[in-house]
Design a protein around this motif. Structure first.
Motif, PDB file in Angstrom:
ATOM      1  N   LYS A 157       0.797  -0.772  -0.182  1.00 16.85           N
ATOM      2  CA  LYS A 157      -0.058   0.198   0.148  1.00 16.85           C
ATOM      3  C   LYS A 157       1.021   1.097  -0.096  1.00 16.85           C
ATOM      4  O   LYS A 157       0.579   2.427  -0.605  1.00 16.85           O
ATOM      5  N   ALA A 158       1.930   1.047   0.496  1.00 15.16           N
ATOM      6  CA  ALA A 158       2.560   2.264   0.229  1.00 15.16           C
ATOM      7  C   ALA A 158       4.469   2.181   0.706  1.00 15.16           C
ATOM      8  O   ALA A 158       4.925   1.264   1.297  1.00 15.16           O
ATOM      9  N   MET A 159       4.863   3.207  -0.093  1.00 16.64           N
ATOM     10  CA  MET A 159       6.143   3.403  -0.499  1.00 16.64           C
ATOM     11  C   MET A 159       6.676   4.506   0.270  1.00 16.64           C
ATOM     12  O   MET A 159       6.734   5.395  -0.397  1.00 16.64           O
ATOM     13  N   TYR A 160       8.091   3.685   0.668  1.00 20.01           N
ATOM     14  CA  TYR A 160       9.294   5.008   1.319  1.00 20.01           C
ATOM     15  C   TYR A 160      10.500   4.831   0.645  1.00 20.01           C
ATOM     16  O   TYR A 160      10.647   4.076   0.021  1.00 20.01           O
ATOM     17  N   ILE A 161      10.638   5.613  -0.808  1.00 24.25           N
ATOM     18  CA  ILE A 161      11.998   5.463  -1.607  1.00 24.25           C
ATOM     19  C   ILE A 161      12.791   6.987  -1.250  1.00 24.25           C
ATOM     20  O   ILE A 161      12.105   7.974  -1.531  1.00 24.25           O
ATOM     21  N   MET A 162      14.076   5.985  -0.705  1.00 24.56           N
ATOM     22  CA  MET A 162      14.698   7.492  -0.757  1.00 24.56           C
ATOM     23  C   MET A 162      16.397   7.638  -1.550  1.00 24.56           C
ATOM     24  O   MET A 162      16.858   6.789  -1.662  1.00 24.56           O
ATOM     25  N   GLY A 163      16.300   8.211  -2.116  1.00 22.07           N
ATOM     26  CA  GLY A 163      17.148   8.558  -3.621  1.00 22.07           C
ATOM     27  C   GLY A 163      17.409   7.507  -4.743  1.00 22.07           C
ATOM     28  O   GLY A 163      18.526   7.527  -4.960  1.00 22.07           O
TER      29      GLY A 163
ATOM     30  N   PRO B 292      13.891   4.411  -9.540  1.00 23.81           N
ATOM     31  CA  PRO B 292      13.342   3.375 -10.359  1.00 23.81           C
ATOM     32  C   PRO B 292      12.167   3.385 -11.572  1.00 23.81           C
ATOM     33  O   PRO B 292      12.911   2.660 -12.631  1.00 23.81           O
ATOM     34  N   VAL B 293      11.692   4.796 -11.435  1.00 29.00           N
ATOM     35  CA  VAL B 293      11.214   4.952 -13.000  1.00 29.00           C
ATOM     36  C   VAL B 293      11.783   4.185 -14.559  1.00 29.00           C
ATOM     37  O   VAL B 293      11.897   3.936 -14.816  1.00 29.00           O
ATOM     38  N   LEU B 294      13.176   5.094 -14.306  1.00 30.44           N
ATOM     39  CA  LEU B 294      13.663   5.242 -15.062  1.00 30.44           C
ATOM     40  C   LEU B 294      15.160   3.729 -14.898  1.00 30.44           C
ATOM     41  O   LEU B 294      15.436   3.540 -16.130  1.00 30.44           O
ATOM     42  N   SER B 295      15.334   3.013 -14.151  1.00 33.17           N
ATOM     43  CA  SER B 295      16.626   2.686 -13.848  1.00 33.17           C
ATOM     44  C   SER B 295      15.969   1.560 -13.240  1.00 33.17           C
ATOM     45  O   SER B 295      16.400   0.293 -14.065  1.00 33.17           O
ATOM     46  N   ASP B 296      14.770   0.811 -13.383  1.00 31.29           N
ATOM     47  CA  ASP B 296      14.491  -0.268 -13.496  1.00 31.29           C
ATOM     48  C   ASP B 296      13.759  -0.739 -14.540  1.00 31.29           C
ATOM     49  O   ASP B 296      13.401  -0.266 -15.358  1.00 31.29           O
ATOM     50  N   PRO B 297      13.335  -2.481 -15.028  1.00 30.17           N
ATOM     51  CA  PRO B 297      13.021  -2.572 -16.601  1.00 30.17           C
ATOM     52  C   PRO B 297      11.477  -2.464 -15.863  1.00 30.17           C
ATOM     53  O   PRO B 297      11.215  -2.243 -15.269  1.00 30.17           O
ATOM     54  N   ASP B 298      11.428  -2.137 -17.612  1.00 27.35           N
ATOM     55  CA  ASP B 298       9.966  -2.231 -17.878  1.00 27.35           C
ATOM     56  C   ASP B 298       8.935  -0.966 -17.891  1.00 27.35           C
ATOM     57  O   ASP B 298       8.580  -1.029 -16.781  1.00 27.35           O
ATOM     58  N   THR B 299       9.826   0.082 -18.098  1.00 28.88           N
ATOM     59  CA  THR B 299       8.724   1.327 -17.140  1.00 28.88           C
ATOM     60  C   THR B 299       7.430   1.153 -17.025  1.00 28.88           C
ATOM     61  O   THR B 299       6.870   2.050 -15.397  1.00 28.88           O
ATOM     62  N   GLY B 300       6.550   0.567 -18.395  1.00 31.77           N
ATOM     63  CA  GLY B 300       5.360   1.334 -17.919  1.00 31.77           C
ATOM     64  C   GLY B 300       4.942   0.274 -16.839  1.00 31.77           C
ATOM     65  O   GLY B 300       3.989   0.711 -16.055  1.00 31.77           O
TER      66      GLY B 300
ATOM     67  N   VAL C  92       8.789   9.892  -1.553  1.00 35.50           N
ATOM     68  CA  VAL C  92       9.783   9.900  -2.381  1.00 35.50           C
ATOM     69  C   VAL C  92      10.920  11.246  -1.994  1.00 35.50           C
ATOM     70  O   VAL C  92      10.247  12.035  -1.522  1.00 35.50           O
ATOM     71  N   GLN C  93      11.981  10.983  -1.334  1.00 38.46           N
ATOM     72  CA  GLN C  93      13.005  11.539  -0.861  1.00 38.46           C
ATOM     73  C   GLN C  93      14.834  11.628  -1.511  1.00 38.46           C
ATOM     74  O   GLN C  93      15.055  10.914  -2.037  1.00 38.46           O
ATOM     75  N   ASP C  94      14.777  12.974  -2.375  1.00 37.70           N
ATOM     76  CA  ASP C  94      15.335  13.570  -3.591  1.00 37.70           C
ATOM     77  C   ASP C  94      15.995  14.648  -3.684  1.00 37.70           C
ATOM     78  O   ASP C  94      15.707  16.007  -2.500  1.00 37.70           O
ATOM     79  N   ILE C  95      16.698  15.258  -4.722  1.00 36.70           N
ATOM     80  CA  ILE C  95      17.500  16.289  -4.358  1.00 36.70           C
ATOM     81  C   ILE C  95      16.400  17.071  -5.606  1.00 36.70           C
ATOM     82  O   ILE C  95      16.966  17.758  -5.647  1.00 36.70           O
ATOM     83  N   PHE C  96      16.165  15.900  -6.454  1.00 36.38           N
ATOM     84  CA  PHE C  96      15.682  16.724  -7.764  1.00 36.38           C
ATOM     85  C   PHE C  96      14.361  15.828  -7.791  1.00 36.38           C
ATOM     86  O   PHE C  96      14.071  14.961  -7.220  1.00 36.38           O
ATOM     87  N   LEU C  97      13.417  16.674  -8.454  1.00 36.60           N
ATOM     88  CA  LEU C  97      12.223  16.183  -9.135  1.00 36.60           C
ATOM     89  C   LEU C  97      13.093  15.202 -10.525  1.00 36.60           C
ATOM     90  O   LEU C  97      12.116  15.076 -11.144  1.00 36.60           O
ATOM     91  N   SER C  98      12.412  13.779  -9.517  1.00 39.23           N
ATOM     92  CA  SER C  98      13.242  12.695 -10.628  1.00 39.23           C
ATOM     93  C   SER C  98      12.328  12.463 -11.505  1.00 39.23           C
ATOM     94  O   SER C  98      10.510  13.013 -10.853  1.00 39.23           O
ATOM     95  N   GLU C  99      11.836  11.376 -12.438  1.00 38.42           N
ATOM     96  CA  GLU C  99      10.718  10.781 -13.103  1.00 38.42           C
ATOM     97  C   GLU C  99       9.742  10.096 -11.927  1.00 38.42           C
ATOM     98  O   GLU C  99       8.774  10.012 -11.507  1.00 38.42           O
ATOM     99  N   THR C 100      10.115   9.752 -10.485  1.00 41.00           N
ATOM    100  CA  THR C 100       9.666   8.398  -9.778  1.00 41.00           C
ATOM    101  C   THR C 100       9.429   9.674  -9.041  1.00 41.00           C
ATOM    102  O   THR C 100       7.886   9.717  -8.281  1.00 41.00           O
ATOM    103  N   ALA C 101       9.773  10.277  -8.089  1.00 39.88           N
ATOM    104  CA  ALA C 101       9.765  11.923  -7.892  1.00 39.88           C
ATOM    105  C   ALA C 101       7.889  12.435  -7.946  1.00 39.88           C
ATOM    106  O   ALA C 101       6.972  12.790  -7.274  1.00 39.88           O
ATOM    107  N   ALA C 102       8.053  12.585  -9.518  1.00 36.78           N
ATOM    108  CA  ALA C 102       6.965  12.841 -10.115  1.00 36.78           C
ATOM    109  C   ALA C 102       5.582  12.102  -9.379  1.00 36.78           C
ATOM    110  O   ALA C 102       4.578  12.999  -9.977  1.00 36.78           O
TER     111      ALA C 102
END
Lengths: 592, 542, 360, 153
Positions: B252-258, B261-269, B283-293
């Motif tokens: 149900k919930a995920m906490y992604i730190m830095g 995975p949207v770009l780095s993991d296989p099968d983006t869809g 999502v905790q990051d230094i930029f608004l990444s594709e995953t943070a989006a």
């Protein structure tokens, strides 16, 4: 009429330039035609022969009929018909074309060891070399001498490197033989880069097999299976003849595997230089053979320890190697009988400049400069006054006329501030400006500096700039001191021989001709009348006939005047090219 | 890592980077070292300059091939066949180190030898496409070397049989005794600055810090005592499993730190769909990444230059990083953030400085107990370093393997999950290029890099390009069973015929739109990013 | 071990090493511009000339191996005179624009000019002038400042294995250049920049950002791949303006393009500065690659954001159990951060659902 | 072009050549060193093009631009220098109307250059016109020869 007829036409680079090939061809056709008519000339041979020295009189032709030799000079193709007709067919030599007495004096003081066969044998025919004891030395070595014995023989002969520095050849071989490693190389340095020197070219053009045989013996002595000849691409004829010679030697089994049926195998590759003077330096030469920029590296390690492809390598110059077969055949003692205590044997010089007989000479070491200039060279052109002798090219120095009684050997020349060098000897007379000569050599070394080390790269540039200032009238008193200091610093701190010797022409002229420098700097005057910026041309009205010749040749339109009336030079327009001075038949133009 | 841990009982580079210079043989397989580990490649070049022989096995002509004595261009996914046939030659020619095998290994038995029998050089050639002479030469070079090291990266692991590949590599080192000594070993090169550290620190579903298994009660007890709470019993989900569970609605919930995975993991869809299914994503990051989006809450974090702490590089070297500048705006470091959330959830962490955490790590994991911040002031220290006077450990297994003996493994060659067919005739392999890094969040914000290397591309062999009517610089469409992307063709001899390569840094043509998330290694669940079948056509604008 | 005498003092040294190496090991100063212990000896600048008893001319310390019993003089009036001439010659072909030079204060040539007190130069003359500029985005190449020490060329081929530049031409016109004098096109590792003794090679992204004065140097580790390169951040006014690496660290000071020139992201205007809370609902139907858009969010205070997270996590844990929550950590965070992140999941949330993307 | 380069490549392999011999062969074939040819070999041998460029600019024998149809070489060795090669050089430059920055005429008919000693010092000053050696040259004779070539072009 079964006479043995031989015709030898000089076809070295000088001979060819003078039309040697055309002369040769004309002889061949004339003889053929004559033969067809008379059917009597069956024994006639025409040969190509290499340089016999006196290139100034090319084309030189020997006509030998039953051991009676006549030599013709200045022969042009259209003169051949008459020689064939009158001399060969009718037996009356064309006396007005024969060499004059002074031709013989050119040879009298010479001692031909290396050049003995040049001009006698056909360099493109190995049989011709073999018939003169060719490849007998290597046979003797392989069949009856150990490498150590060969090295010993060379050491005993006292042979020293003829490339300039004069390192004992036998010792060099011994060091390479003793260096650890199963792969070794011998390199023949034929990258004769000194301007004004062409000994190596002549030797290879005239007798390439002697060099090959010398390398074979060297290879056997040091334990090398592979040799390289590094030769200037600017010497196309020498390259061609060397290639042919190597092929013929391979064909005859003198090169390749199992030479004379023994285990000894040796082969030679030619590497063409690509135009860099610094590649005459051993480590730069090695870099160049490896296909790199020809940049020298610091020694040690020396090439005899770590040379080509990192293996022990001996580098000998052409003349050095060409000496080897004779030493082996005739013995070290025979060789050592020529020359002086420390400088044994003979040395080839390219005698050029303002001397009457220019050409290639081979003299026993220890002969005096005077003998060379006045007896062999026939004195100064136009009987002007001798000023200096330049030896050693850009690495050497100028020896003043007052010292021409010194013997020519390694030590004496060094003491006089010059070096033996590879054999360039340029005679300078009163019309040569010594500052200009120094500037010329600096121009050369500066443009040939590889640029690796600071003193040579920037130092020679600054030296040249100072000399340019002096010769253009902008010199200052302090420049003399600067020249001296900078020259000494460059000598002391440069990486390779090029930089370490580049200031020599400056230092030796400063030593002996300081007054000329001073005249340029303080009086803004070039005593020899060479330095253009310091010259003025004026027309002496009393001599000018108004012929208009000067006006015609003046490239800048600086001369005005009406026909039949005295002309005038406009100083502002004059570019001081001297064309008017040369063309005036009435000595009406004053240069000063 | 799981593979190596199984064989030796520890999963990390066995030897260290400076040692490479003194190897007399390097066997680099599945690693584009010059571009992905540039500074390690420099050591390899030095080794070659000092006289070492270099063998490279790679389907692409990677830049390091310039320095190689032998290049084995095997087909993607055939590593086991290649490695087994090398092992075959080593055994057959009697080049094994008997004494080492007897004292330090187990599993060198009938079954192992029998399995190797079928991998003759001929068979190797048939499967891998590498001429058998080269296989034999490689075997001799490797086995006869005094000090031979193997180096690999994702080219070995990112396969559906990635663990098998690692086992096959380990077999070679065990056969020849290239372990437990200087300038040799089996060396996985880690791709990110602190992969080693994050694994060491227990960011994995089955181990606490220091590879201590969560399923062993005594260990669980130790951590419960240390942290003062009851801990969960069963192993958790791996990263790839998390996404499947999320897609299925069970997570149900995920906490992604830095991470991105949207770009780095296989099968983006698949990744996007799964993350969007979550009820709550932080999502905790230094930029608004594709995953943070697609996150619900995004927290601004600090970058390496804005904090203190330690990184552990690929050779187990723990090193200090130091705060150089203040973070931008209100950005906070991760420790403060976790402290705060913990407090709000009723657990007081209250770490004032990273050093306090490090000291706690030392209590949790004896292998780093001897490493202290004050020691790190004088330079990095390689674990294991159990005591304060221990110098650290440049190379592992000096006295033997942690699990007792190194184990041989019987490995069979299995083809990759996807094999080229009429619809998808090309094999796509993905990876990095020198200038960009990972998903580009950092490097794509460097002007100079963007000036020259901003464009995605696909490397195609000139002969393939000729067949397809594609010229260098043409725009092409690359499609797989999962999706398609449009990008520039780079016609180059780097890949062999039938193989294409796409760097995965570029969101404009994200390579992972094509890759397969379902083909996982059974043991460590790594996805098969190195073998995807694709079709290529000249792009026509509709 | 063999014995050598340097400036009258005896030393026992390993055979085969060079005089310069011996001098360095024993803290005897010999100036040099072209030598670097990480490169093959070159012998080009000639500054390290020393005198050896029994040798006719001075030799370079960098290329001459010591032999047993060698007696070496590293400094006296004569040698220093030669060295001064060499520095004067170099300066005579140098822009001498230290006032505006990026390298001032960190320049070996400037240092030598200072050391030898060269205020006026007896040698002057033509200076190399180059009008074309190298437009590569990484490295500023001002070849008028180049002293042809060849270090960049050697590091590029010997260490980096690239050979992107070479000394072309010869003599006074010699010049370090990419092929056909094109713009530099290489791996842009900047090894050449790091080793250049003068201001001839500089990182473009650092130009005009500040020289040595007031720069804080902070030792840290590269944030990119796993090599773990040590780097020094040069900080001026809270900005990283340059990255270098010390030659005495375990990677010998080498860096790659990312490590040396990839630091600009730190100051990127795109950096997240405040917590964000989503306002635009997610489009669940689209599997397309998401496009980051700040307009999908609103800025929030830390308290608001942290409270929201804590509440949400508690809510889900209460409703579905701790295993409905998972964490992905980062291979680019520190050990300490990773440690407390997994501790947070295990001890606070109560699940082993913790992994990191690059675990493989 | 590629065929010719392949031939040179083969010869290089057979004769254990080196980078200099490759450049010499390329120049023999094309009259100068075309950039393309160098990049071709750079890729074949995996040798950086900069290395070729360094060599090509080090040795005076190599040309990076096409040369004139007729090549006039004046020797400026010492013997030629003291016998007045300077005058030959000046008159040739004037006669050929060479542009300032190039040693090849704009119409590509002539390339004019100085060379360090061709080793024919005893017949100084020497000029080589299209590989033919002329000894004891004078400015007038040289201009005459040049005009002769121009007439026949």
């Amino acid at each position: 009429m079964n006479k043995h007829i031989e015709i030898k036409v000089c076809t070295g680079t000088g001979g060819i330039a003078a039309g040697g090939l055309e002369v040769l061809e004309r002889f061949q056709t004339c003889i053929e035609q004559a033969g067809l008519k008379a059917k009597t000339l069956t024994g006639c041979l025409t040969h190509r022969v290499g340089c016999r020295g006196l290139c100034a009189r090319d084309v030189l032709v020997d006509v030998i009929i039953d051991d009676q030799k006549f030599t013709y000079q200045y022969i042009k193709p259209d003169m051949v018909e008459r020689i064939v007709e009158e001399h060969i067919i009718n037996g009356n030599p064309v006396s007005e074309w024969l060499v004059t007495e002074d031709y013989l004096s050119f040879y009298n003081k010479q001692q031909k060891v290396v050049l003995a066969m040049c001009g006698e044998i056909d360099p493109e025919d190995i049989e011709s070399y073999i018939s003169h004891q060719g490849y007998r030395a290597i046979e003797k070595v392989i069949k009856g001498m150990s490498p150590e014995e060969v090295i010993d023989e060379i050491k005993r002969s006292g042979l020293r490197g003829r490339g300039g520095a004069g390192f004992p050849t036998g010792l060099k071989w011994e060091m390479a033989r003793n260096a650890p490693g199963d792969e070794k190389y011998i390199i023949c340095n034929a990258d004769e880069g000194d301007p004004g020197a062409f000994m190596d070219r002549a030797v290879i053009e005239g007798n390439p097999h002697a060099v090959i045989e010398g390398m074979l013996i060297g290879g056997y002595a040091i334990g090398a299976k592979r040799g390289y000849v590094y030769i200037r691409a600017e010497y196309p004829l020498a390259v061609e003849r060397l290639k042919k010679a190597i092929e013929q030697a391979r064909h005859k089994g003198y090169l390749g595997e199992r030479i004379f049926g023994t285990d000894f195998g040796f082969d030679i590759k030619i590497k063409l230089g690509a135009g860099a003077f610094v590649c005459g330096e051993e480590t730069a030469l090695i870099a160049s053979i490896e296909g790199k920029r020809g940049m020298p590296r610091a020694k040690p390690p020396f090439p005899v320890q770590k040379g080509l492809f990192g293996k022990p390598t001996v580098i000998n110059n052409v003349e050095t190697l060409a000496n080897i077969p004779s030493i082996i055949i005739k013995g070290a003692d025979w060789f050592a009988s020529f020359g002086t205590e420390k400088s044994k044997g003979t040395k080839i010089f390219a005698l050029t400049g303002k001397v009457k007989n220019t050409g290639l000479i081979e003299v026993p070491l220890g002969i005096t400069l005077r003998e060379i200039i006045y007896e062999i060279g026939g004195g100064i052109e136009g009987d002007r006054r001798l000023k200096a002798v330049q030896t050693g090219g850009p690495s050497g120095g100028c020896i003043p006329a007052s010292m021409i009684d010194i013997p020519v050997d390694y030590e004496s020349l060094a003491r006089a501030g010059s070096i033996m060098g590879s054999g360039g000897m340029i005679i300078l007379d009163e019309t040569d400006c010594m500052v200009n000569v120094a500037k010329y050599f600096l121009q050369f070394t500066q443009s040939e500096s590889c640029g690796k080390c600071v003193p040579c790269r920037i130092g020679t540039k600054r030296l040249l700039e100072i000399l340019e200032r002096i010769t253009s009238g902008r010199g200052k008193e302090e420049d003399l001191k600067k020249l001296e200091k900078l020259s000494n610093d460059i000598k002391a701190s440069s990486l390779c021989g090029l930089g370490q010797t580049a200031p020599n022409p400056v230092l030796s002229t400063l030593q002996y001709f300081r007054d000329e420098y001073e005249a340029h700097i303080f009086e803004k005057r070039c005593p020899a009348g060479v330095c253009r910026d310091l010259l003025t041309y004026t027309i002496l009205e009393e001599f000018c006939k108004g012929c208009g010749m000067c006006l015609k040749v003046c490239p800048s339109g600086a001369i005005i005047g009406e026909k039949k009336k005295p002309h005038k030079i406009i100083p502002e327009v004059c570019i001081k090219c001297g064309a008017c001075f040369e063309v005036c038949k009435f000595k009406a133009i004053k240069r000063g | 890592m799981a593979g190596l841990a199984t064989v030796f009982g520890s999963g990390a580079m066995t030897n260290s980077i400076p040692e490479i210079e003194n190897n007399d043989l390097l066997f680099v397989i599945g690693s584009n070292t010059k571009e992905n580990h540039p500074i390690i490649a420099l050591r390899m070049i030095q080794a070659v300059r000092k006289g070492a022989k270099l063998i490279i096995a790679d389907p692409r002509r990677v830049p390091l091939v310039r320095f190689a004595h032998l290049w084995l261009q095997h087909k993607p996914g055939t590593d086991v066949a290649l490695l087994n046939s090398i092992a075959h030659v080593i055994v057959k020619e009697g080049l094994i180190k008997k004494e080492f095998i007897e004292t330090h290994t187990e599993g060198f038995n009938e079954e192992f030898l029998k399995n190797l029998e079928e991998y003759t050089p001929e068979a190797g050639e048939r499967i891998t496409g590498v001429p058998k002479e080269k296989i034999i030469e490689a075997a001799r070079l490797y086995a006869k070397a005094e000090r031979a090291g193997i180096y690999y990266t994702m080219g070995i692991t990112q396969h559906s049989h990635g663990t098998d590949n690692v086992f096959a590599i380990a077999n070679l080192a065990l056969l020849t005794g290239n372990l437990g000594k200087e300038s040799a070993g089996v060396n996985p090169l880690r791709g990110q600055n602190n992969v080693q550290g994050s694994t060491d620190m227990g960011c994995s579903p089955n181990t606490y810090p220091g590879y201590q298994k969560v399923t062993i009660p005594a260990i669980k007890k130790k951590f419960e005592d240390l942290w003062g709470v009851r801990l969960p019993e069963k192993e958790g989900l791996t990263a790839s499993e998390m996404l499947f569970e999320a897609e299925a609605g069970r997570l149900k919930a995920m906490y992604i730190m830095g991470e991105n995975p949207v770009l780095s993991d296989p099968d983006t869809g698949h990744t996007v769909k799964a993350l969007k299914e979550l009820e709550f994503l932080v999502v905790q990051d230094i930029f608004l990444s594709e995953t943070a989006a697609i996150a619900d809450v995004v927290l601004p974090a600090t970058c390496f230059a804005e904090k203190d702490g330690t990184f552990t590089n690929t050779e187990r070297r723990v090193q200090r990083i130091r705060k150089a500048v203040a973070p931008p705006g209100e950005a906070k470091d991760d420790i403060w953030i976790i402290n705060e959330i913990s407090r709000r959830l009723g657990y007081n962490m209250n770490y004032a400085h990273p050093e306090e955490i490090w000291n706690e790590i030392g209590m949790a994991w004896p292998a780093v107990a001897g490493i202290t911040y004050s020691r790190l002031e004088r330079g990095g220290i390689q674990w294991p370093c159990p005591t304060i006077d221990h110098p650290g450990t440049p190379y592992l297994f000096k006295g033997g393997f942690p699990r007792g003996k190194g184990a041989f493994t019987v490995i069979k060659y299995k083809p990759s999950c996807e094999e080229p067919d009429l619809d998808y005739p090309f094999i796509l392999t993905t990876g990095r290029m020198l200038f960009q890094y990972h998903t580009g969040t950092m490097t794509r914000r460097v002007k100079a890099i963007e000036a020259l290397y901003h464009e995605p591309y696909v490397e195609i062999n000139p002969e393939d390009a000729l067949d397809l009517g594609i010229r260098n610089g043409d725009t092409v469409k690359v499609s797989s069973r999962r999706g398609s992307i449009v990008l520039k063709a780079m016609v180059t001899k780097r890949p062999e015929r039938g193989v294409v390569f796409i760097p995965f840094h570029f969101r404009e043509a994200a390579a992972n739109m094509l890759t397969n998330s379902k083909a996982l290694d059974p043991l460590c669940k790594i996805p098969e990013l190195k073998v995807t079948t694709v079709n290529i056509e000249k792009f026509k604008e509709d | 071990m063999i014995k050598v005498k340097i400036d009258g003092k005896e030393y026992r040294v390993k055979p085969g090493i060079t005089i310069l190496q011996v001098a360095r090991e024993n803290d005897i100063y010999i100036p040099t511009l072209c030598d670097d212990p990480r490169l093959e000896p070159y012998g080009g600048c000639r500054l390290c000339i020393v005198q050896i008893k029994g040798m006719p001319r001075p030799v370079t310390a960098c290329t001459t191996p010591v032999t047993d019993g060698m007696e070496i003089t590293t400094t006296n009036e004569y040698i220093e005179g030669l060295r001064k001439t060499i520095v004067e010659l170099i300066l005579s072909d140098h822009p001498n624009d230290c006032m505006v030079c990026e390298k001032a204060g960190d320049c070996s040539l400037q240092e030598l000019a200072y050391f030898y007190g060269i205020r006026t130069n007896p040698y002057y003359g033509e200076r190399r002038r180059y009008t074309t500029k190298d437009n590569n985005p990484f490295i500023e190449r001002d070849m008028e400042k180049c002293i042809l020490c060849g270090k960049c060329v050697r590091v590029c081929s010997e260490v980096q294995g690239v050979g992107a530049i070479e000394i072309a031409y010869r003599g006074f016109t010699a010049k370090v250049t990419p092929p056909f004098e094109k713009d530099l096109n290489c791996e842009f590792c900047g090894q050449c920049v790091s080793i250049c003794p003068t201001g001839a090679l500089m990182g473009k992204s650092s130009l005009g950002k500040g020289r040595q004065k007031d720069v804080k140097k902070i030792e840290t580790v590269c944030p990119y791949c796993g090599c773990g390169c040590n780097m020094t951040l040069h900080v001026l006014r809270n900005e990283v303006i340059r990255v270098s690496s010390r030659p005495d660290n375990f990677h010998e000071g080498w860096l790659c393009v990312k490590g040396r020139f990839g630091f600009e992201f730190i100051n990127s205007p795109d950096r997240l500065k405040r917590p964000l809370i989503r306002v635009k609902p997610r489009d669940k139907n689209s599997k397309e690659l998401p496009v980051p858009d700040l307009n999908d969010f609103r800025e929030a205070s830390w308290d608001e954001a942290l409270d929201l997270i804590a509440n949400k996590l508690r809510e889900i844990k209460d409703k579905y159990g701790p295993d409905a929550i998972a964490g992905l950590s980062s291979a680019r965070c520190t050990n300490e951060e990773n440690y407390i992140f997994q501790k947070f999941f295990r001890a606070v949330i109560g699940t082993n659902n913790i992994d990191h993307c690059a675990r493989y | 072009m590629e065929d010719k380069l392949e031939t040179i490549y083969k010869r290089f392999k057979e004769n254990e050549g080196n980078l200099i011999s490759i450049l010499q062969d390329i120049q023999e074939e094309f009259g100068y060193l075309p950039e393309k040819a160098i990049y071709w070999f750079s890729e074949q041998l995996d040798v950086p093009p900069a290395m070729f460029y360094g060599i090509a600019t080090f040795y005076s024998q190599f040309y990076l631009k096409p040369r004139g149809k007729n090549v006039i070489t004046v020797c400026s060795g010492t013997a030629c220098h003291v016998k007045g090669s300077e005058k030959l050089i000046n008159s040739a430059i004037k006669e050929l109307e060479l542009p300032e920055d190039s040693n090849t005429t704009e119409d590509g008919l002539f390339t004019f250059e100085k060379v360090n000693c061709v080793g024919a010092c005893s017949i100084a000053p020497v000029v080589i016109i299209n590989k033919k050696v002329f000894g004891k040259m004078s400015a007038e004779k040289l201009v005459k020869e040049l005009r002769e070539i121009k007439k026949n072009e």
